[in-house]
Write an enzyme that holds these catalytic residues in place. Structure first.
Site, short mmCIF file in Angstrom:
data_model
loop_
_atom_site.label_atom_id
_atom_site.label_comp_id
_atom_site.label_asym_id
_atom_site.label_seq_id
_atom_site.Cartn_x
_atom_site.Cartn_y
_atom_site.Cartn_z
N HIS A 96 0.85 -1.19 0.00
CA HIS A 96 0.00 0.00 0.00
C HIS A 96 0.88 1.25 0.00
O HIS A 96 1.46 1.62 1.02
CB HIS A 96 -0.93 -0.03 1.23
CG HIS A 96 -1.80 1.18 1.33
ND1 HIS A 96 -2.22 1.71 2.52
CD2 HIS A 96 -2.31 2.00 0.37
CE1 HIS A 96 -2.96 2.78 2.30
NE2 HIS A 96 -3.02 2.98 1.00
N LEU A 127 5.46 3.00 3.31
CA LEU A 127 4.85 1.90 2.56
C LEU A 127 4.34 0.88 3.57
O LEU A 127 5.08 0.49 4.47
CB LEU A 127 5.90 1.25 1.64
CG LEU A 127 5.52 -0.08 0.99
CD1 LEU A 127 4.38 0.12 -0.02
CD2 LEU A 127 6.72 -0.71 0.28
N GLU A 128 3.08 0.46 3.40
CA GLU A 128 2.56 -0.63 4.22
C GLU A 128 2.63 -1.91 3.38
O GLU A 128 2.12 -1.94 2.26
CB GLU A 128 1.10 -0.37 4.61
CG GLU A 128 0.92 0.75 5.62
CD GLU A 128 -0.55 0.95 6.01
OE1 GLU A 128 -0.83 1.10 7.19
OE2 GLU A 128 -1.42 0.96 5.10
N VAL A 129 3.27 -2.94 3.92
CA VAL A 129 3.31 -4.23 3.26
C VAL A 129 2.35 -5.14 4.02
O VAL A 129 2.41 -5.23 5.26
CB VAL A 129 4.74 -4.81 3.26
CG1 VAL A 129 4.73 -6.31 2.97
CG2 VAL A 129 5.60 -4.08 2.22
N VAL A 143 -2.70 2.68 8.71
CA VAL A 143 -2.80 4.13 8.56
C VAL A 143 -4.24 4.57 8.34
O VAL A 143 -4.75 5.46 9.03
CB VAL A 143 -1.87 4.61 7.41
CG1 VAL A 143 -2.15 6.05 7.05
CG2 VAL A 143 -0.41 4.45 7.82
#
Ligand code: 3H9
Length: 722
Positions: A451, A462-464, A500
């Site tokens: 994301h 960055l969200e993994v 987030v």
């Protein structure tokens, strides 16, 4: 300790600095002591006529004083002493009876640059890894080893303040242009040219240095009236940028001013006094914690250490050449240096996407983040297709197509048909569960979420997101690649909104509720920028896009029920075709692409009469506590792996004020019990959406905390919160 090795050449002692067991050189107390003894010896040795300081590390000259030391400082007096001693060391270098030349390759930061500034002459390699700067204010302190005195004297007060007050680093070419270094040299020649410079200094003394900037520089820098104007403007600009929350830049400005107006000695005293105050301040502690947290994240692949090997990514595929896809492609070629093939259904769209990806490179060139050659090299790595040609060779494919489960599943199926046996498919979604996207796939172990935030090239987080079946090496590969793209990466659970958007959701909803009660848009946004957010929640809605916000809000409402019911405001705005900034119409007006004032018509549209009935304290409390409660609830569900990831995600993902340390750190600071009490009071007045979550109530009852002490940045289980 043997941090320094000395080799003599032509009467020049070449001192190589290589701190054992550390990837970078840092000025610890022991290093400083060893250096001082060495200086004494070299000063006395007859055969040594000059000295060159060079690093034995591949890409680090000196990364500054030892930051861990600040955290351990017991009080202001000790911090002041640390700075005084640092100044004394640099003074000894400046007063050394033989020429000392700094030969700089790699990072030359903080105390490292202060040391170089105390040398008589500086050479730097013309290499992207060579960066010179004074980042101290980013740690809530100021350059405390003479930097506030020596830099302005060398390059002029305006140029020096530009670096010191923003905590900036400059590439070697810019540093040369500013006069911070005397010579720009190719890396292989650094050592020999430094020795030659030392010999030259012996033979013909220091060259005359010309100050850059011509008549304007003379008018502003070289006389007290001009400088008074510079200080005034700098103070105004700092106040506007920091909102009074970060004391370090203003303190640095004063230390510079004292030195220039009342002499170097007075400057040193002011500098170490202010350093002492800042180093033990709560703000500095928070900023140092963030430094250690981000450093720790650089080494965290999101899986148990030793359980999975990340795979190399040489070629990236991007499906969907829209705004996000182009942002991902542009960032990947310029930051990670991989080949990128973009695909969209029609060639015209591919062409537009490639142009937008190149726009990312143009922006980086304009902001001088990359050189013309790097721009060209990166642009050459971009290509496009309307089919899947080139995709069989991709190691990783990121899809950024329309946010629709069916469409995404189709893309996954098409990709699985053409990709190689070990290729990974990442889906860039903000609302759809990864496990659902991977359902029916042949290789769900190789599918996960990445994301990105918009705009991709500017947003640092960055969200993994692993799905239920994602394999560990898939996670590690995505995390490492995200880091190569320059992102700070957190691995989060496959729960609605991930981290987030989950904590953002009740905050934005609350802003909507306040608005529908007639609270003026300016009052809401002003209150939250005063709290420390870079933009207020209503302005943020305009930036995100009201259609996107509505979709996200709907998903969260469906997942979490009444508690996350969005206010009616966005639906009404959408009915009037207002999408926010991208459509030129939102809560604010946009003129020529620039945000103008609040659009007064919005109140009529929402059928509310603006009034100042709700106080700024209440606005802040409702908005902040909505987020704190959600953060505690999501943390309790294990959405983030540890408090560190939650706080870094909030700071880098939505601009949660860094000086407050993040929502979980803030709960620790306030105490779980008082947070619960405030939430209960809000619940009594505004309803169940403020009911304190079970995790927080349990924490309050047990006297728990998210962090132990001030330095805890390493992953810790979230047991205290569950
Ligand atoms: C200062 O100088 C004050 C003076 O004005 C006055 C004093 C009186 N201290 O980030 P990495 C560690 S304030 C302690 O992964 P990269 C880091 O924690 C200082 N440790 O590498 C990590 O440790 P570990 C001003 C430090 O290549 C390891 O080195 N300087 C320091 O991605 C590798 O770091 C700064 O603010 C330090 N100063 O990035 C610069 N620096 O391996 C801070 C590094 O145990 N440093 N470490 O996890 C940086 O910005 C980056 O580390 C740097 C390298 C760009 C240098």
């Amino acid at each position: 300790m043997n941090t320094f090795t000395v080799v003599e050449e032509l009467g020049v002692a070449v001192v190589s600095i290589d701190l054992a067991g550390s990837p970078v050189n840092i000025l610890t107390a022991a290093v400083k002591a060893e250096f001082e003894t060495l200086l004494e010896r070299l000063g006395a040795e007859k055969s040594v006529r000059a000295v060159v300081l060079i690093s034995g590390k591949p890409d680090s000259f000196i990364a500054g004083a030892d930051i861990e030391q600040f955290v351990g400082l017991p009080n202001q007096a000790a911090a002041e002493a640390l700075s005084r001693e640092g100044q004394a060391t640099m003074d000894r270098v400046a007063a050394f009876p033989k020429p000392i030349v700094a030969a700089i390759h790699g990072t030359c930061l903080g105390g490292g640059l202060e040391l170089a500034l105390a040398c008589q002459y500086r050479l730097a390699t013309n290499h992207p890894k060579t960066q010179l700067g004074l980042p101290e204010v980013q740690l809530g302190i100021l350059p405390g080893a003479g930097g506030c005195q020596r830099l302005p004297r060398l390059i002029g007060v305006r140029a020096a303040l530009d670096i010191i007050l923003a905590g900036k680093s400059e590439r070697a070419a810019k540093a040369f242009k500013l006069g911070m270094v005397d010579e720009l040299v190719p890396p292989p020649l650094l050592r020999s040219l430094a020795v030659a410079a030392a010999v030259r200094l012996l033979e013909s003394g220091l060259p005359r240095r010309t100050r850059h900037g011509g008549a304007v520089a003379w008018l502003l820098d070289a006389n007290p009236i001009g400088r008074a104007l510079v200080y005034r403007m700098a103070r105004k600009s700092v106040q506007a940028k920091t909102g009074g929350h970060y004391p370090a830049p203003l303190a640095a400005l004063e230390a510079v001013r004292t030195g220039l107006e009342r002499g170097m000695r007075a400057g040193f005293v002011d500098e170490h006094r202010r350093f002492g105050e800042l180093a033990v301040s709560a703000v500095s502690r928070k900023l140092v914690q963030i430094f250690f947290a981000t450093t720790a994240l650089k080494k965290d692949d999101g899986v148990e250490p030793g359980t999975a090997l990340p795979r190399p990514v040489r070629r990236l595929g991007v499906v969907g050449a829209g705004f996000m896809g182009a942002g991902i492609a542009g960032t990947a070629v310029s930051q990670a240096g991989v080949e990128v093939r973009m695909k969209d259904a029609e060639l015209a769209r591919v062409g537009k996407g490639l142009k937008a990806a190149r726009g990312v490179l143009d922006g980086r060139l304009k902001r001088r983040r990359i050189t013309k050659q790097e721009h060209q090299r990166a642009a050459d790595l971009l290509s496009g297709t309307e089919g899947f040609s080139g995709f069989p060779r991709a190691d990783l494919v990121i899809e950024a197509v329309f946010e629709d489960l069916g469409v995404k599943r189709t893309v996954v199926a098409e990709l699985e048909a053409v990709l190689g046996a070990s290729a990974i498919v990442a889906t860039n979604t903000s609302t759809i569960p990864i496990t659902e996207i991977a359902e029916g796939a042949h290789h769900p172990g190789r599918i996960l979420g990445m994301h990105f935030f918009s705009p991709v090239d500017r947003m640092p987080l960055l969200e993994v997101i692993p799905g239920a079946a994602t394999a560990a090496d898939t996670i590690a590969t995505a995390v490492q690649f995200g880091r190569r793209m320059g992102k700070t990466v957190i691995v989060v659970a496959d729960r609605p909104g991930f981290w987030v958007n989950r904590i953002l959701s009740p905050y934005l909803n609350e802003a909507g509720h306040l608005l529908m009660e007639g609270t003026p848009i300016e009052a809401i946004d002003r209150t939250m920028t005063r709290f420390g957010f870079p933009v207020g929640p209503i302005a943020l809605l305009d930036e995100v896009g009201l259609d996107v916000a509505a979709k996200g809000g709907g998903v969260m409402h469906a997942a979490f029920g009444e508690r996350l019911t969005p206010a009616d405001a966005i639906t009404r705005m959408l009915a009037d075709q207002r999408l926010g900034r991208k459509s030129g119409r939102g809560f604010y007006r946009y003129e020529g692409g620039k945000k103008a004032g609040v659009d007064a018509q919005v109140y009529r549209l929402l059928a509310v009469t603006p009034s100042d009935r709700v106080s700024p304290q209440t606005i802040e409390q409702r908005l902040v506590y909505a987020m704190l409660n959600e953060a505690a609830m999501a943390a309790g569900e294990g959405v983030v792996r540890c408090p560190r990831d939650g706080d870094i995600g909030a700071i880098f993902g939505i601009g949660f004020p860094p000086f407050r340390g993040g929502p979980l750190r803030m709960i620790d600071d306030l105490g779980a019990a008082p947070v619960v009490a405030t939430l209960r009071a809000l619940q009594a007045e505004f309803g169940m959406r403020f009911a304190p979550c079970a995790a927080l109530v349990a924490m309050a009852e047990q006297g728990g905390r998210y962090y132990d002490g001030v330095t805890a940045a390493a992953p810790q289980p979230l047991s205290g919160a569950s």
